[in-house]
Design a protein around this motif. Sequence first.
Motif, PDB file in Angstrom:
ATOM      1  N   LEU A  47     -12.450  33.062  43.420  1.00 18.12           N
ATOM      2  CA  LEU A  47     -11.890  31.715  43.300  1.00 18.12           C
ATOM      3  C   LEU A  47     -11.457  31.139  44.643  1.00 18.12           C
ATOM      4  CD1 LEU A  47      -9.712  32.373  40.120  1.00 18.12           C
ATOM      5  CD2 LEU A  47     -11.811  31.029  40.213  1.00 18.12           C
ATOM      6  N   GLN A  48     -11.039  32.004  45.585  1.00 12.63           N
ATOM      7  CA  GLN A  48     -10.554  31.565  46.895  1.00 12.63           C
ATOM      8  C   GLN A  48      -9.479  30.476  46.771  1.00 12.63           C
ATOM      9  OE1 GLN A  48     -11.266  32.698  50.199  1.00 12.63           O
ATOM     10  NE2 GLN A  48     -11.943  34.412  48.914  1.00 12.63           N
ATOM     11  N   PRO A  49      -8.323  30.789  46.175  1.00  9.96           N
ATOM     12  CA  PRO A  49      -7.261  29.781  46.049  1.00  9.96           C
ATOM     13  C   PRO A  49      -6.669  29.427  47.407  1.00  9.96           C
ATOM     14  CG  PRO A  49      -6.432  31.931  45.421  1.00  9.96           C
ATOM     15  CD  PRO A  49      -7.919  32.101  45.634  1.00  9.96           C
ATOM     16  N   ASP A  50      -6.111  28.235  47.495  1.00 10.12           N
ATOM     17  CA  ASP A  50      -5.454  27.824  48.734  1.00 10.12           C
ATOM     18  C   ASP A  50      -4.130  28.542  48.940  1.00 10.12           C
ATOM     19  OD1 ASP A  50      -7.286  25.668  49.648  1.00 10.12           O
ATOM     20  OD2 ASP A  50      -6.734  24.785  47.720  1.00 10.12           O
ATOM     21  N   HIS A  66       2.027  42.607  48.288  1.00  6.25           N
ATOM     22  CA  HIS A  66       0.639  42.156  48.399  1.00  6.25           C
ATOM     23  C   HIS A  66       0.446  41.030  49.399  1.00  6.25           C
ATOM     24  CE1 HIS A  66       1.144  43.750  44.234  1.00  6.25           C
ATOM     25  NE2 HIS A  66       0.082  44.428  44.602  1.00  6.25           N
ATOM     26  N   ALA A  67       1.525  40.550  49.998  1.00  4.94           N
ATOM     27  CA  ALA A  67       1.420  39.363  50.852  1.00  4.94           C
ATOM     28  C   ALA A  67       0.559  39.623  52.081  1.00  4.94           C
ATOM     29  CB  ALA A  67       2.815  38.894  51.253  1.00  4.94           C
ATOM     30  N   PHE A 123      -0.963  32.601  40.674  1.00  6.40           N
ATOM     31  CA  PHE A 123       0.273  33.349  40.477  1.00  6.40           C
ATOM     32  C   PHE A 123      -0.083  34.791  40.104  1.00  6.40           C
ATOM     33  CE2 PHE A 123       1.737  29.044  39.923  1.00  6.40           C
ATOM     34  CZ  PHE A 123       3.042  29.051  40.397  1.00  6.40           C
ATOM     35  N   MET A 124       0.336  35.745  40.948  1.00  5.54           N
ATOM     36  CA  MET A 124       0.053  37.146  40.639  1.00  5.54           C
ATOM     37  C   MET A 124       1.050  37.716  39.636  1.00  5.54           C
ATOM     38  SD  MET A 124      -1.310  38.910  44.136  1.00  5.54           S
ATOM     39  CE  MET A 124      -1.948  40.290  43.196  1.00  5.54           C
ATOM     40  N   TYR A 159      -5.648  45.047  40.883  1.00  6.85           N
ATOM     41  CA  TYR A 159      -7.005  45.231  41.403  1.00  6.85           C
ATOM     42  C   TYR A 159      -7.935  44.170  40.831  1.00  6.85           C
ATOM     43  CZ  TYR A 159     -11.538  47.329  42.400  1.00  6.85           C
ATOM     44  OH  TYR A 159     -12.825  47.533  42.833  1.00  6.85           O
ATOM     45  N   ASN A 160      -7.838  43.927  39.532  1.00  9.22           N
ATOM     46  CA  ASN A 160      -8.674  42.890  38.919  1.00  9.22           C
ATOM     47  C   ASN A 160      -8.301  41.498  39.444  1.00  9.22           C
ATOM     48  OD1 ASN A 160      -9.888  44.890  37.388  1.00  9.22           O
ATOM     49  ND2 ASN A 160      -8.571  44.559  35.609  1.00  9.22           N
ATOM     50  N   GLN A 161      -7.016  41.285  39.676  1.00 13.09           N
ATOM     51  CA  GLN A 161      -6.590  39.989  40.198  1.00 13.09           C
ATOM     52  C   GLN A 161      -7.185  39.718  41.577  1.00 13.09           C
ATOM     53  OE1 GLN A 161      -2.245  40.149  39.871  1.00 13.09           O
ATOM     54  NE2 GLN A 161      -2.350  38.482  38.401  1.00 13.09           N
ATOM     55  N   ILE A 162      -7.211  40.727  42.412  1.00 11.14           N
ATOM     56  CA  ILE A 162      -7.762  40.548  43.763  1.00 11.14           C
ATOM     57  C   ILE A 162      -9.250  40.226  43.694  1.00 11.14           C
ATOM     58  CG2 ILE A 162      -8.287  41.767  45.917  1.00 11.14           C
ATOM     59  CD1 ILE A 162      -5.580  43.179  45.606  1.00 11.14           C
TER      60      ILE A 162
END
Length: 470
Positions: A397-400, A408-409, A326-327, A388-391
Amino acid sequence: MSVKTSETLTFECETGNYHTSCPISCVAWLYQKIEDSFFPVVGTKTCGYFLQNALGVMIFAEPRYAMAELEEGDISAQLNDYEESKKLCSQIIKNRNPSVIIWIGTCTTEIIKMDLEGMAPKLENEIGIPVIVARANGLDYASTQGEDTVLAAMAHRCAERDLLGDERNQTAQNRALQDSFLSPGNKEGTLEPIMNLKKNPPLVLFGSLPSIVASQLSLELKRQSIQVSGWLPAQKYNNLPLLGDGVYVCGVNPFLSRTATTLMRRRKCRLIGAPFPIGPDGTRAWIGKICSVFDIETRGLGEREEQVWESLEDYLKLVRGKSVFFMGDNLLEVSLARFLIRCGMIVYEIGIPYMDKRYQAAELAFLQNTCGNMCVPMPRIVEKPDNYNQIQRMRELQPDLAITGMAHANPLEARKINTKWSVEFTFAQIHGFTNARDILELVTRSLRRNNGLEDFGWTSLVKRENNLRM
């Protein structure tokens, strides 16, 4: 193999910007809920472009909101704010004849110090209908907080509950009920066994939901012998609930902390702190908490939840073991994350623009219990996340799936991360037992799309193209 779970909630706070839509977007669903209202939005051309483009409103649809555009004369104080507002209100009454006019302030009205609250009482006396002011501007944390501002303003307009009148009415009803159970030939006046005359205290639910969803939640409470006294907001302005000492209130959305504070401090209501009715587990906990406050033993609630989980099995097979990130966008993140964890998903991070830990205390405790029961680690809760840190974290992590704002989509899709717009959860019907399926329909859409691409053999081609872009 057992997974070691975190025993405490971990909160972090970054210094990111608020990547969210403007709170004035709340008029898009509030004007549909309050059927006899009109919402003038006082702002600049930018506000008008946002309402027109972001909400996709067509002219012939005739929505009950409009843009009161500020011009140079307004900003430079060359025009009389009161006279201009009066002209607009007179035109609104002539064309639409609303029962209430709700002025929505914007960033510009804050900057130029436009005294909407000072004008409203005088204006209300002259035009003869209520005028409410709500400053749902971009200074808030999330787009959904616009509704919070409007409901907090409306709470001041609810009539005061008459305690003595309620007691007299209840006494009269009890006497009439007892008289109806008198045996016709009974000279002694002995009563036959009668039903329990105890009535639950007044209960007001606050939060704007579609009428059908509000009716479903009211019906679920009625099955537990709990009568809902009213909703804030009501479908008609004149049907606003009575508030005051002795009235219990309970919220249905996690972004209504300002309304909850107003109801407690200003209207002396008693807040029921409960998890929010999102998902079968949340709905059961929400109803159970209300029942416990009223000292009512629940009946068939566990069986009702199990039936819903069984009906969701086709979706649960798709999400079990999948991961989600969740962003942060609309303050629904904690409730949605808790539900998805219960569905078998792994939540890496819960980004949220703003966290009121007091108002969401029950939801946070429920999240912690859910993680323990499902034997999964507690997700990170990051307030005001830096995108930026989230990306960077998502790359590791490479979430599904990433649930994110619209901005950002597409960039995330280009980096091979499936996305879902968080705004879709804002407008979808996600509350109650029967609407849990709609949540999973949204969550699994991109996953089902990829499964369909694999059936056609297109996935490998898409991956090769994405690798070239990287």
